[in-house]
Design a protein around this motif. Structure first.
Motif, PDB file in Angstrom:
ATOM      1  N   SER A  15      25.728  70.705  20.609  1.00  0.00           N
ATOM      2  CA  SER A  15      26.417  70.761  22.346  1.00  0.00           C
ATOM      3  C   SER A  15      25.674  69.839  23.501  1.00  0.00           C
ATOM      4  O   SER A  15      26.081  69.230  24.065  1.00  0.00           O
ATOM      5  N   ALA A  16      24.566  69.755  23.119  1.00  0.00           N
ATOM      6  CA  ALA A  16      23.839  68.701  23.828  1.00  0.00           C
ATOM      7  C   ALA A  16      23.286  67.505  24.010  1.00  0.00           C
ATOM      8  O   ALA A  16      22.739  66.741  24.404  1.00  0.00           O
ATOM      9  N   ILE A  17      23.524  66.812  23.083  1.00  0.00           N
ATOM     10  CA  ILE A  17      24.102  66.113  22.313  1.00  0.00           C
ATOM     11  C   ILE A  17      24.471  64.631  23.445  1.00  0.00           C
ATOM     12  O   ILE A  17      25.750  65.063  23.952  1.00  0.00           O
ATOM     13  N   GLY A  18      24.268  64.269  24.514  1.00  0.00           N
ATOM     14  CA  GLY A  18      24.249  63.430  25.143  1.00  0.00           C
ATOM     15  C   GLY A  18      23.899  63.138  26.597  1.00  0.00           C
ATOM     16  O   GLY A  18      24.318  62.671  27.283  1.00  0.00           O
ATOM     17  N   ILE A  19      23.130  64.783  26.933  1.00  0.00           N
ATOM     18  CA  ILE A  19      22.903  64.993  28.116  1.00  0.00           C
ATOM     19  C   ILE A  19      21.616  64.101  28.401  1.00  0.00           C
ATOM     20  O   ILE A  19      21.427  63.127  27.434  1.00  0.00           O
ATOM     21  N   THR A  20      20.952  63.700  29.110  1.00  0.00           N
ATOM     22  CA  THR A  20      20.990  62.295  29.429  1.00  0.00           C
ATOM     23  C   THR A  20      19.597  63.151  30.268  1.00  0.00           C
ATOM     24  O   THR A  20      19.306  63.732  31.205  1.00  0.00           O
ATOM     25  N   ILE A  21      17.812  62.391  30.931  1.00  0.00           N
ATOM     26  CA  ILE A  21      16.638  62.218  31.627  1.00  0.00           C
ATOM     27  C   ILE A  21      16.606  61.543  32.125  1.00  0.00           C
ATOM     28  O   ILE A  21      16.656  59.800  31.422  1.00  0.00           O
ATOM     29  N   GLY A  22      15.666  61.194  32.896  1.00  0.00           N
ATOM     30  CA  GLY A  22      15.149  60.087  34.069  1.00  0.00           C
ATOM     31  C   GLY A  22      13.956  59.343  33.374  1.00  0.00           C
ATOM     32  O   GLY A  22      13.507  60.180  32.507  1.00  0.00           O
ATOM     33  N   ARG A  23      13.812  58.195  33.762  1.00  0.00           N
ATOM     34  CA  ARG A  23      13.138  57.087  33.132  1.00  0.00           C
ATOM     35  C   ARG A  23      11.181  58.266  33.059  1.00  0.00           C
ATOM     36  O   ARG A  23      11.312  57.783  32.537  1.00  0.00           O
TER      37      ARG A  23
ATOM     38  N   THR B  17      21.458  52.473  33.266  1.00  0.00           N
ATOM     39  CA  THR B  17      20.665  53.500  33.684  1.00  0.00           C
ATOM     40  C   THR B  17      19.602  54.049  34.332  1.00  0.00           C
ATOM     41  O   THR B  17      19.706  54.781  35.107  1.00  0.00           O
ATOM     42  N   ASN B  18      18.691  53.469  33.733  1.00  0.00           N
ATOM     43  CA  ASN B  18      16.920  54.106  33.567  1.00  0.00           C
ATOM     44  C   ASN B  18      17.166  54.628  33.065  1.00  0.00           C
ATOM     45  O   ASN B  18      16.345  55.663  33.840  1.00  0.00           O
ATOM     46  N   GLN B  19      18.109  55.476  31.924  1.00  0.00           N
ATOM     47  CA  GLN B  19      17.933  57.104  31.672  1.00  0.00           C
ATOM     48  C   GLN B  19      17.746  56.906  30.254  1.00  0.00           C
ATOM     49  O   GLN B  19      17.959  56.098  28.913  1.00  0.00           O
ATOM     50  N   TYR B  20      17.110  58.321  29.642  1.00  0.00           N
ATOM     51  CA  TYR B  20      17.215  58.671  28.078  1.00  0.00           C
ATOM     52  C   TYR B  20      18.159  59.516  27.900  1.00  0.00           C
ATOM     53  O   TYR B  20      18.518  60.091  28.336  1.00  0.00           O
ATOM     54  N   THR B  21      18.751  59.779  26.599  1.00  0.00           N
ATOM     55  CA  THR B  21      20.042  59.891  26.001  1.00  0.00           C
ATOM     56  C   THR B  21      19.804  60.491  25.213  1.00  0.00           C
ATOM     57  O   THR B  21      19.337  60.163  24.539  1.00  0.00           O
TER      58      THR B  21
ATOM     59  N   TYR C 107      15.553  60.599  21.247  1.00  0.00           N
ATOM     60  CA  TYR C 107      16.431  59.942  22.380  1.00  0.00           C
ATOM     61  C   TYR C 107      16.392  58.850  23.001  1.00  0.00           C
ATOM     62  O   TYR C 107      15.238  57.644  22.237  1.00  0.00           O
ATOM     63  N   LEU C 108      17.866  57.447  23.372  1.00  0.00           N
ATOM     64  CA  LEU C 108      17.172  56.120  23.398  1.00  0.00           C
ATOM     65  C   LEU C 108      17.200  55.901  24.554  1.00  0.00           C
ATOM     66  O   LEU C 108      18.000  57.285  25.261  1.00  0.00           O
ATOM     67  N   PHE C 109      17.299  55.006  25.432  1.00  0.00           N
ATOM     68  CA  PHE C 109      16.756  54.423  26.596  1.00  0.00           C
ATOM     69  C   PHE C 109      17.563  53.579  26.566  1.00  0.00           C
ATOM     70  O   PHE C 109      17.992  52.383  26.354  1.00  0.00           O
ATOM     71  N   ASP C 110      18.887  53.583  27.916  1.00  0.00           N
ATOM     72  CA  ASP C 110      19.525  52.826  28.191  1.00  0.00           C
ATOM     73  C   ASP C 110      18.837  51.993  29.669  1.00  0.00           C
ATOM     74  O   ASP C 110      19.023  52.559  31.042  1.00  0.00           O
ATOM     75  N   HIS C 111      19.036  50.915  30.012  1.00  0.00           N
ATOM     76  CA  HIS C 111      17.756  50.126  30.562  1.00  0.00           C
ATOM     77  C   HIS C 111      18.784  49.399  31.414  1.00  0.00           C
ATOM     78  O   HIS C 111      18.038  49.266  33.250  1.00  0.00           O
TER      79      HIS C 111
END
Length: 772
Positions: free
Chosen positions: A61-69, A47-51, A41-45
């Motif tokens: 198929s789940a690749i690309g889903i996001t999770i909050g910080r 959007t403050n989310q993990y992808t 999972y990579l973090f985007d500073h």
């Protein structure tokens, strides 16, 4: 596990893009740990989310889903910045079930953070159906793997390989890389990457069909490279002094028939074709130099490699590629050489970045002499992917910014513009003394090392030399300079500034400054045989240098002698004994010269506590703030990995400075400071308040310092000093000083007030204008 780790790292490093690298990671780690799931999972500073970027074991198929910080276990790993190892993850209160992943059947969970330079980049996770805690060895393996992955991700972010959901297609990605400050200044421009002209390692061994023809081809190639060297030296003739041009004589001697040329010719006569013979000889020399611990000698490998590649290029009869240099060229290479430097039109070269090399490199010495902002040792920089990219080179802090945002670019452009405005606007102040608003006179001196520094210093109103680095003429030669040669060099410096004082530091080698002909091999050179320790152990070197200094000062009498790296009273006594001996010898030869003032440098913490004893023996003290800060804080100032810990505003450093001034003034002896602090507009406020008698700096900084001091009062500076001395954090002290200067209407002197985080800035493809 160790062999597995090496194999995975090799495969990841060979990957052509980030997606491939991440797929290798999840596949190989899953197999190595005999588990059922591995995900990244990579973090985007922004959007403050993990992808979820890659997975082996969860639904693809789940690749690309996001999770909050702060969501789920992945978020907790990132927030805590430490591994989380759970036997039954679904029972954890922070567990977040994502239906798309199909992870409902997995219980065991191990997540480790991916961190690069204190910044969270993502989370590496393994999962298993069985309820169990992963073993300590498994956790260690995953932590090691995440550390390797951090560098890969950082490079991908720098080159735009990571395309985040909120970024427009084709938009560049800004990133910051740290190196070592090689030459001061700021450059904004376009990267031009110089790759080696030929690859020696790819040359096979082959029997020569016609040894005579091979010898002839080799001699022609040698002469072509010699001509290139002469042409480059000629191009630089109006920009560097003869002692710097001597570097090119060194290259020509390497190609001499009694050196590399002879060895290659001998192998050709034995039956090897020219290219193979060249490769064998060059690689043998390079291996020998690269195995040496001495940093200066290791730099010689760069020279040998560069020459070998150039000879090979002619042997291969390759058409030399004509490089187009933009108006604001920032030259980048794995190992920038003086030859590369000379090939760029002087009016277009604005900055240099070398992935390898140190402040001791030949090219760094030349860059400082020519006033080109330079960063050395940018080891994390993905240099071979940067051609044509906009970038900023901060030679003051040793930082490189790729694809800089308009905000960052504008801030740095202000720094560049202000510098130009100060140089133009302060012409009227050049010949006037530096006097504060409450009429305190503060002498501003300069630090020099090459003759090219002299004109720049005089043009900017320098009143003397607080530090002349005598080691520089030693470093650019193949042997110790004779007494007459030293006398000629020193005389030029003394005459240029006469009748103003010139403070000559005795030979200061060791640490990061070594001589190729006098190698010093130590495990910890900064705490070893350096400075006065070397010259006292070799009085024959010390006496020759002192005699040359004294003779050079005849009729001028503006010489001051300064002793480096003093750590005890005994060293001062021994040095003074030798100086008096040299003086007696010079006078006995009939040279009419005055005995000069002698001082010591305070750059070792132990010396701070012996000031009251030193001042009984010497005429002045001078603080070398760079080394003193380094030793007080135990931070190698040439190491980019700990650059953030090196801070001259650390309370311990400020207390030490104030203590030295107090003890010296109690005995009626003057104190100067000749480190980087003396040229820092923020720092000079504190230095003047402490009572320093002289500030000595790089000539580039002199106009700014004079302007600041001319617009403040010492009384105001003392009030500011009293405020910061009660603070306990260097960064807070720095911010407080900036605030005080802004309140006083002096804000335009400051560099950008906020260190921008590259991963938090939205960027524009055409953010930067022309480089300066």
């Amino acid at each position: 596990m160790l062999n597995t780790l090496r194999r995975i790292v090799q495969e990841v490093n060979a990957a052509h893009d980030l997606e491939t690298a991440l797929d290798i990671i999840v596949t190989q780690v899953r197999q190595a740990m005999h588990t059922e799931v591995c995900s990244v999972y990579l973090f985007d500073h922004e959007t403050n989310q993990y992808t979820l970027m890659a997975t082996e074991g969860l639904n693809r198929s789940a690749i690309g889903i996001t999770i909050g910080r702060s969501e789920g276990l992945v978020g907790q790993v990132g927030l805590r910045e430490e591994p989380i190892n759970l036997e039954d993850a679904p029972t954890h209160p922070k567990f977040l079930y994502l239906e798309e992943t199909g992870e409902e059947c997995f219980h065991a969970f191990l997540g480790v953070p991916i961190i690069h330079h204190r910044q969270i980049l993502g989370v590496l996770v393994v999962q298993q159906r069985e309820r169990r805690r992963f073993r300590e060895s498994e956790e260690s393996f995953l932590v090691t793997m995440s550390a390797q992955l951090a560098g890969v991700i950082a490079h991908a972010e720098a080159t735009g390989s990571i395309k985040k959901s909120n970024r427009k297609s084709g938009e560049p990605y800004e990133a910051k890389f740290s190196g070592v400050a090689g030459a001061p200044g700021v450059a904004i421009g376009e990267a031009v990457v110089i790759l080696p002209p030929a690859f020696l390692s790819a040359v096979p061994d082959k029997e020569a069909e016609d040894a005579g023809h091979e010898l002839h081809s080799f001699q022609q190639a040698l002469e072509s490279v010699r001509e290139d060297m002469r042409r480059t030296a000629s191009k630089l003739a109006d920009r560097i002094r003869p002692e710097e041009q001597a570097l090119f004589d060194v290259y020509l001697r390497m190609l001499d028939d009694n050196a590399i040329g002879a060895e290659v010719s001998a192998l050709i006569r034995q039956g090897q074709w020219a290219q193979g013979a060249l490769r064998q000889v060059i690689e043998e020399h390079v291996r020998a130099f690269e195995m040496m611990e001495d940093p200066y000698l290791r730099e010689r490998a760069v020279d040998v490699k560069d020459l070998g590649r150039r000879v090979l290029a002619y042997l291969q009869e390759e058409n030399r590629v004509n490089i187009t240099y933009p108006e604001s060229t920032i030259l980048i290479s794995e190992e920038v050489t003086p030859t590369m430097l000379g090939e760029v039109p002087k009016e277009k070269l604005v900055g240099l970045v070398s992935v390898l090399g140190s402040v001791n490199s030949h090219v760094a010495i030349l860059a400082r002499a020519m006033g080109i902002p330079t960063v050395m040792g940018a080891v994390d920089l993905p240099y071979n992917q940067l051609s044509g990219k906009k970038m900023i080179v901060d030679g003051n802090l040793g930082r490189v910014y790729l694809s800089p945002s308009s905000e960052l670019c504008n801030q740095y452009q202000e720094v560049v513009d202000e510098e130009k405005q100060f140089i133009a606007g302060l012409e009227g102040l050049k010949g006037r003394p530096c006097i504060t608003r409450d009429n305190f006179r503060i002498p501003l001196w300069v630090n020099t090392g090459l003759m090219t520094d002299v004109m720049r210093s005089l043009d900017r109103g320098a009143e003397g030399v607080g530090l002349y680095r005598t080691e520089v003429p030693f470093m650019i030669r193949e042997r110790f300079p004779s007494e007459n040669e030293q006398q000629e060099i020193y005389r030029a410096q003394l005459q240029a500034f006469a009748p103003s004082p010139v403070t000559m530091r005795t030979l200061d080698i060791g640490g990061d400054k070594s001589l190729s002909y006098f190698p010093i091999e130590e495990d910890n050179p900064f705490l070893g045989w350096r400075g006065i320790r070397v010259t006292l152990d070799h009085p024959e070197i010390f006496l020759v240098q002192i005699r040359a200094m004294l003779k050079a000062s005849a009729g001028l009498n503006n010489l001051r002698i300064m002793l480096p790296m003093i750590s005890s009273v005994a060293e001062v006594d021994d040095a003074l004994h030798l100086i008096h001996r040299a003086y007696g010898e010079v006078v006995s030869e009939g040279v009419n010269v005055q005995f000069p003032p002698v001082g010591v440098m305070i750059e070792v913490p132990g010396a701070v506590y012996q000031v009251s004893e030193f001042v009984k023996r010497v005429d002045f003290l001078s603080i070398g703030s760079n080394d003193l800060t380094q030793y007080i804080l135990a931070v190698d100032r040439n190491n980019p990995r700990v650059a953030d810990l090196y801070h001259s505003f650390h309370p311990a450093v400020l207390y030490a400075l104030q203590s030295v001034v107090k003890d010296a003034h109690a005995a009626g002896k003057p104190v100067s400071i000749c480190g980087e602090m003396a040229g820092e507009p923020l720092a000079v406020v504190l230095l003047v308040a402490m009572g320093f008698d002289v500030l000595s700096m790089n000539a580039t900084n002199l106009p700014k310092v004079k302007w600041v001091l001319s617009n403040i009062s010492v009384g105001w500076a003392k009030e500011v000093l009293s405020k910061v001395l009660v603070l306990d954090d260097a960064k807070i002290i720095h911010s407080t000083l900036e605030l005080e200067l802004r309140k006083a209407g002096l804000g335009k002197i400051l560099t950008p007030a906020k260190e921008l985080n590259p991963t938090e800035i939205s960027v524009s493809p055409n953010a930067c204008g022309a480089g300066i």
